[in-house]
Design an enzyme around this catalytic site. Structure first.
Site, short mmCIF file in Angstrom:
data_model
loop_
_atom_site.label_atom_id
_atom_site.label_comp_id
_atom_site.label_asym_id
_atom_site.label_seq_id
_atom_site.Cartn_x
_atom_site.Cartn_y
_atom_site.Cartn_z
CG ASP A 94 -1.98 -0.99 1.26
OD1 ASP A 94 -2.15 -1.69 0.25
OD2 ASP A 94 -2.66 -1.10 2.29
NE ARG A 148 -3.99 -1.99 -4.60
CZ ARG A 148 -3.55 -2.23 -3.36
NH1 ARG A 148 -3.19 -1.25 -2.55
NH2 ARG A 148 -3.46 -3.46 -2.93
#
Ligand code: FDA
Length: 308
Positions: free
Chosen positions: A132, A182
């Site tokens: 993340d 991502r």
């Protein structure tokens, strides 16, 4: 950025509010909209249900900014165990980790070692680790961690945020790694000097980054996850890359559990590769506040759940 959004993001950092909110049953009820449950078993059951509808899952145990090395070790041990548990799923269940949950605030070297261990286990079990991206103060360290973990082609990808002005340059620098990215719009309150704060600018940045990454990476082993619920934007990207021969299987769509669920099913049926990120664990307060901030209408929903 609206006032309510900024207030919610500020509240996400408040220890005082966190301690109070987490004790309230009505808050827990509201949170359950975005989480199948606090236990890893709840997330695995939800992943199995998604799989039967043709969707994959990414699991993340909530928690960030750990303040103790032993806590970070426990997080790594949890994910190692999870990677072994999902080995039989052949990549249909991946994991996503926050660097500060693996101890980045304490010691970057030890955090990197934990991440590398996860990447090695994922390589051995045919799995995948997503990293993340947190507040921009962590961006450089996160990219360093990503490079180290990815050495030797280990199965590691990183999240990049389209609201940051630096992202095009980061993407360019990562390109030699044939990276897995991502791409998200960005969930934190960042200053205008480093981030676009107007939604139209963020959307334009997202579109440009996704299209150029896909077109320039054509024929190479890159992977792009469109981490957004903005279906119109996804369809725009699909339309712009189609003439270059990049079809629906050329990228992935990643959405959060409980958000635009109908669209998740519709897109999977339409032939897109859809992955749903499922969060679990008891450290949900800051994460939940960011979900409220993304769509202030959610606050009305949360208040309604107060009613019998
Ligand atoms: P946008 O905010 O424009 O929303 C588009 C539409 O989606 C809205 O109109 C609404 O209908 C719906 N929607 C969006 N958010 C909603 C919500 N909370 N509740 C209900 N409906 C909602 N960020 C980050 O900084 N670092 C990270 O590592 C990640 N990781 C990540 C993984 C995955 C799989 C996703 C989907 C998202 C993230 N994010 C993230 C969060 C991301 O940055 C962003 O804040 C949210 O995805 C919301 O923005 P959208 O792209 O959905 O667009």
């Amino acid at each position: 950025m609206g006032l309510l959004r900024r207030a919610l993001l500020a509240a996400s950092q408040s220890r005082w509010l966190r301690e109070r909110a987490m004790r309230r049953e009505f808050v827990r009820r509201a949170v359950s909209r975005f989480m199948p449950g606090e236990e890893v078993g709840d997330a695995l059951e939800a992943a199995a249900r998604l799989r039967s509808s043709g969707m994959d899952a990414v699991l993340t145990r909530l928690g960030e900014n750990v303040t103790d090395e032993s806590e970070a070790d426990a997080v790594a041990a949890h994910y190692l165990d999870l990677l072994s548990r999902v080995a039989a799923e052949r990549g249909a269940v991946e994991i996503s980790v926050k660097p500060t949950q693996l101890g980045l605030d304490l010691d970057e070297g030890r955090c990197g070692a934990r991440l590398r261990t996860l990447a090695e286990r994922a390589q051995a079990t045919g799995n995948f680790v997503w990293i993340d991206m947190e507040q921009t103060t962590y961006a450089d360290a996160t990219l360093r961690l990503c490079r180290l973990a990815r050495e030797g082609g280990r199965p590691v990808g990183v999240c990049l945020q389209a609201y940051l002005r630096r992202t095009a340059a980061d993407l360019e620098r990562l390109r030699p790694l044939d990276p897995a990215i991502r791409l998200v719009k960005g969930a934190y309150d960042e200053p205008a000097a480093i981030a676009y704060r107007d939604k139209r600018q963020v959307d334009a940045s997202y579109l440009g980054l996704a299209v150029s990454f896909l077109k320039e990476g054509r024929g190479r082993p890159i992977r792009l996850g469109l981490g957004t619920h903005d279906v119109a934007l996804i369809e725009q990207i699909a339309a712009q890359v189609a003439p270059a021969g990049i079809g629906r299987e050329g990228f992935e769509i990643e959405m959060l559990y409980g958000i635009r669920t109908g669209e998740q099913f519709r897109l999977a049926k339409a032939g897109y590769r859809v992955q749903v990120l499922i969060a679990y664990g008891d450290a949900w307060y800051p994460w939940y506040m960011r979900r409220l901030a993304e769509r202030p209408a959610n606050v009305t929903f949360a208040i309604r759940s107060l009613l019998p």
